[in-house]
Write an enzyme that holds these catalytic residues in place. Structure first.
Site, PDB file in Angstrom:
ATOM      1  N   GLU A  33      -8.163  -2.953  24.629  1.00  0.00           N
ATOM      2  CA  GLU A  33      -8.788  -2.288  24.407  1.00  0.00           C
ATOM      3  C   GLU A  33      -7.518  -1.174  24.028  1.00  0.00           C
ATOM      4  O   GLU A  33      -6.828  -1.147  24.989  1.00  0.00           O
ATOM      5  CB  GLU A  33     -10.021  -1.524  25.583  1.00  0.00           C
ATOM      6  CG  GLU A  33     -10.167  -0.601  24.861  1.00  0.00           C
ATOM      7  CD  GLU A  33     -11.352   0.678  25.520  1.00  0.00           C
ATOM      8  OE1 GLU A  33     -12.507  -0.026  25.867  1.00  0.00           O
ATOM      9  OE2 GLU A  33     -11.401   1.658  25.506  1.00  0.00           O
TER      10      GLU A  33
ATOM     11  N   GLU B  68       6.535   1.350  12.385  1.00  0.00           N
ATOM     12  CA  GLU B  68       6.686   1.931  11.569  1.00  0.00           C
ATOM     13  C   GLU B  68       8.331   1.904  10.666  1.00  0.00           C
ATOM     14  O   GLU B  68       8.247   2.739   9.546  1.00  0.00           O
ATOM     15  CB  GLU B  68       5.656   3.182  11.305  1.00  0.00           C
ATOM     16  CG  GLU B  68       5.463   4.008  10.381  1.00  0.00           C
ATOM     17  CD  GLU B  68       4.786   3.721   9.267  1.00  0.00           C
ATOM     18  OE1 GLU B  68       4.400   2.702   9.657  1.00  0.00           O
ATOM     19  OE2 GLU B  68       4.651   3.693   8.156  1.00  0.00           O
TER      20      GLU B  68
ATOM     21  N   HIS C 110     -14.708  -5.431  28.297  1.00  0.00           N
ATOM     22  CA  HIS C 110     -14.795  -6.348  26.766  1.00  0.00           C
ATOM     23  C   HIS C 110     -14.315  -7.466  26.772  1.00  0.00           C
ATOM     24  O   HIS C 110     -13.039  -8.013  27.592  1.00  0.00           O
ATOM     25  CB  HIS C 110     -13.689  -5.803  25.719  1.00  0.00           C
ATOM     26  CG  HIS C 110     -14.038  -3.999  25.592  1.00  0.00           C
ATOM     27  ND1 HIS C 110     -15.386  -3.296  24.927  1.00  0.00           N
ATOM     28  CD2 HIS C 110     -13.954  -2.488  26.577  1.00  0.00           C
ATOM     29  CE1 HIS C 110     -15.518  -1.953  25.534  1.00  0.00           C
ATOM     30  NE2 HIS C 110     -14.240  -1.739  26.008  1.00  0.00           N
TER      31      HIS C 110
ATOM     32  N   HIS D 277     -13.832  -0.877  33.192  1.00  0.00           N
ATOM     33  CA  HIS D 277     -13.717   0.553  33.332  1.00  0.00           C
ATOM     34  C   HIS D 277     -14.225   1.475  33.106  1.00  0.00           C
ATOM     35  O   HIS D 277     -16.380   0.703  32.903  1.00  0.00           O
ATOM     36  CB  HIS D 277     -12.171   0.587  32.745  1.00  0.00           C
ATOM     37  CG  HIS D 277     -12.522   0.584  30.475  1.00  0.00           C
ATOM     38  ND1 HIS D 277     -13.109  -1.164  30.240  1.00  0.00           N
ATOM     39  CD2 HIS D 277     -12.924   0.238  30.009  1.00  0.00           C
ATOM     40  CE1 HIS D 277     -12.927  -1.182  29.308  1.00  0.00           C
ATOM     41  NE2 HIS D 277     -12.869  -0.511  29.366  1.00  0.00           N
TER      42      HIS D 277
ATOM     43  N   HIS E 144       0.667  -1.047  -0.269  1.00  0.00           N
ATOM     44  CA  HIS E 144      -0.053  -0.167   0.156  1.00  0.00           C
ATOM     45  C   HIS E 144       0.621   1.065   0.041  1.00  0.00           C
ATOM     46  O   HIS E 144       1.947   1.012   0.496  1.00  0.00           O
ATOM     47  CB  HIS E 144      -1.150  -0.151   1.527  1.00  0.00           C
ATOM     48  CG  HIS E 144      -0.351  -0.468   2.780  1.00  0.00           C
ATOM     49  ND1 HIS E 144      -0.407  -1.382   3.157  1.00  0.00           N
ATOM     50  CD2 HIS E 144      -0.064   0.681   3.267  1.00  0.00           C
ATOM     51  CE1 HIS E 144       0.991  -1.387   4.061  1.00  0.00           C
ATOM     52  NE2 HIS E 144       0.476  -0.378   4.283  1.00  0.00           N
TER      53      HIS E 144
ATOM     54  N   HIS F 132     -18.043  -0.716  31.979  1.00  0.00           N
ATOM     55  CA  HIS F 132     -18.039  -1.409  31.477  1.00  0.00           C
ATOM     56  C   HIS F 132     -16.643  -2.893  31.300  1.00  0.00           C
ATOM     57  O   HIS F 132     -15.484  -2.400  31.802  1.00  0.00           O
ATOM     58  CB  HIS F 132     -18.908  -0.959  30.130  1.00  0.00           C
ATOM     59  CG  HIS F 132     -17.789  -0.443  29.038  1.00  0.00           C
ATOM     60  ND1 HIS F 132     -17.412   0.119  29.351  1.00  0.00           N
ATOM     61  CD2 HIS F 132     -16.607  -0.942  28.768  1.00  0.00           C
ATOM     62  CE1 HIS F 132     -16.299   1.682  28.823  1.00  0.00           C
ATOM     63  NE2 HIS F 132     -16.011   0.092  27.753  1.00  0.00           N
TER      64      HIS F 132
HETATM   65 MN    MN Z   1       2.105   0.386   6.145  1.00  0.00          MN
HETATM   66 MN    MN Z   2     -13.941  -0.027  27.374  1.00  0.00          MN
END
Ligand code: MN
Ligand code: MN
Length: 419
Positions: free
Chosen positions: A318, A197, A313, A357, A174, A311
């Protein structure tokens, strides 16, 4: 100064040595910490010197973190650091733009996601490249043109604007290019905390490290055609602002057609998944952004005074990117542990899978942040949704609360309170 909860106020009146034998005594114990001695500035009230900080300090930095300096009395410290920031990540600047990153090398807890922040001015180009990790991008300023091709030879080019996403599966080649009027800035989330990166597979590097006779044979040209290729990579370079999208689309068109699912998605300008009085949430995962097979995300807006509800996950850690406003997040883990930290634009947060959290908007403007997960599907468990579908008598026994109040718990998983 921390505003005390009703429970905390009850705690201030309690005798510290009182035996917590009954449910009533439990409710009146010193707040937050079931073990003695209690924590929090409220428990130093007879000796204010206990909470002063007479040693060396940098107020400009320290004052950014009121919840760290003076934690809520309900906090019990000792969770791994879950705050990081692009604001203090060194920028690698070249002609055409720059990038900075926060990988797991900088941020130990961030196992599943590595974050990059990049700026490309108009015509500034991140050169053709690819990498092991999948790349999920969010445009936080301006306009960008992206190109990609899949292994079936189906090519793709699109222009993205502020609030839009892209997703490139691992190994898909890309490019990214700033377009008018002032290029772009964006963040990337790689689906691997160790991805960087600064060390990707660059097409100029491969040319430079291939003998001329092989390049000639590979592309069916005389060696002389390659006599001026660069012997170093470009990474980011200043190029020309490209022409109309339609012209590039025609130039790259493949007789195999376009990929079955677009590699871009308009998140911020797209549909709202859930709206309450307190704010709104926009989700992009593999249900509506089908190309994004390893990353799910939610763009959350919390109005002043609002709360991203308690809540967790169940399916992924996260990774957060904080876009606008000021927020405080408290993370709850077993032990018990509870730690609060402050977040500002450009900061990064991280919550381990299934750790509880909540996030308070502590400013006077909208708080906006991204929740990003290495999973195809966005999932969360709302504490109030769970409890409002649990037998009330059981809840009354757990919390020593009146059945009338328990009946008022919000139903439906509001995401952002007030409902
Ligand atoms: Mn890339
Ligand atoms: Mn969350």
């Amino acid at each position: 100064m921390e505003k005390y909860s009703r429970r905390a106020l009850l705690g201030t009146g309690a005798a510290l040595g009182a035996a917590a034998a009954s449910t009533a005594a439990l409710a009146a114990a010193s707040p937050g910490n079931p073990d003695q001695p209690p924590q929090g500035i409220m428990n130093t009230k007879d000796h204010p010197q206990s909470a002063t900080d007479p040693g060396p300090q940098n107020p400009a930095l320290a004052n950014q973190f009121p919840a760290v300096l003076t934690p809520p009395a309900t906090d019990v410290a000792d969770l791994p650091q879950f705050w990081a920031s692009f604001n203090n990540a060194p920028r690698r600047i070249q002609n055409g733009g720059w990038a900075r990153q926060v990988t797991q090398s900088d941020f130990e807890i961030s196992e599943s996601i590595s974050g990059v922040n990049m700026r490309l001015d108009a015509g500034g180009t991140r050169e053709l490249h690819w990498h092991l990790a999948a790349e999920w991008g969010y445009v936080n300023y301006g306009n960008c043109r992206i190109t990609c091709i899949d292994p079936q030879g189906r090519s793709y080019v699109a222009d993205v604007k502020e609030g839009d996403l892209w997703y490139f599966p691992g190994g898909y080649p890309h490019s990214l290019q700033g377009i008018g009027p002032d290029g772009c800035e964006f963040i990337l989330a790689f689906d691997d905390g160790k991805a960087t990166e600064f060390n990707t597979l660059l097409v100029t590097d491969w040319f430079a490290h291939t003998p001329l006779d092989v390049l000639a044979a590979n592309f069916g040209l005389p060696e002389s055609a390659f006599s001026k290729i660069y012997t170093h990579s470009l990474w980011i370079y200043q190029g020309e602002v490209p022409g109309p999208l339609a012209a590039d689309a025609q130039a790259i068109a493949s007789d195999k057609g376009a990929p079955p699912n677009p590699f871009t998605y308009a998140l911020a300008s797209g549909p709202i998944t859930q709206r309450t009085k307190g704010g709104f949430v926009q989700v992009a995962d593999s249900h509506n952004f089908k190309a994004s097979s390893t990353i799910a995300a939610a763009l959350v807006t919390v109005h002043p005074g609002g709360l991203r509800e308690m809540h967790w996950h169940p399916n992924a850690d996260e990774w957060q990117y904080w876009i606008k406003g000021r927020g405080q997040m408290t993370v709850f883990g077993s032990g018990p542990k509870a730690v609060t930290n402050d977040f500002a634009p450009g900061d990064i947060g991280y919550v381990k899978r299934s750790y509880g959290h909540y996030i308070k908007n502590i400013g006077n403007e909208d708080l906006v942040f991204l929740e990003v997960f290495k999973t195809p599907t966005f999932e969360d468990v709302s504490l109030s949704e769970w409890l409002s579908h649990t037998p009330p008598a059981m809840l009354a026994a757990h919390f020593n609360m009146s059945p009338e109040d328990i009946a008022k718990f919000p139903k439906g998983g509001p995401d952002v309170m007030p409902a």
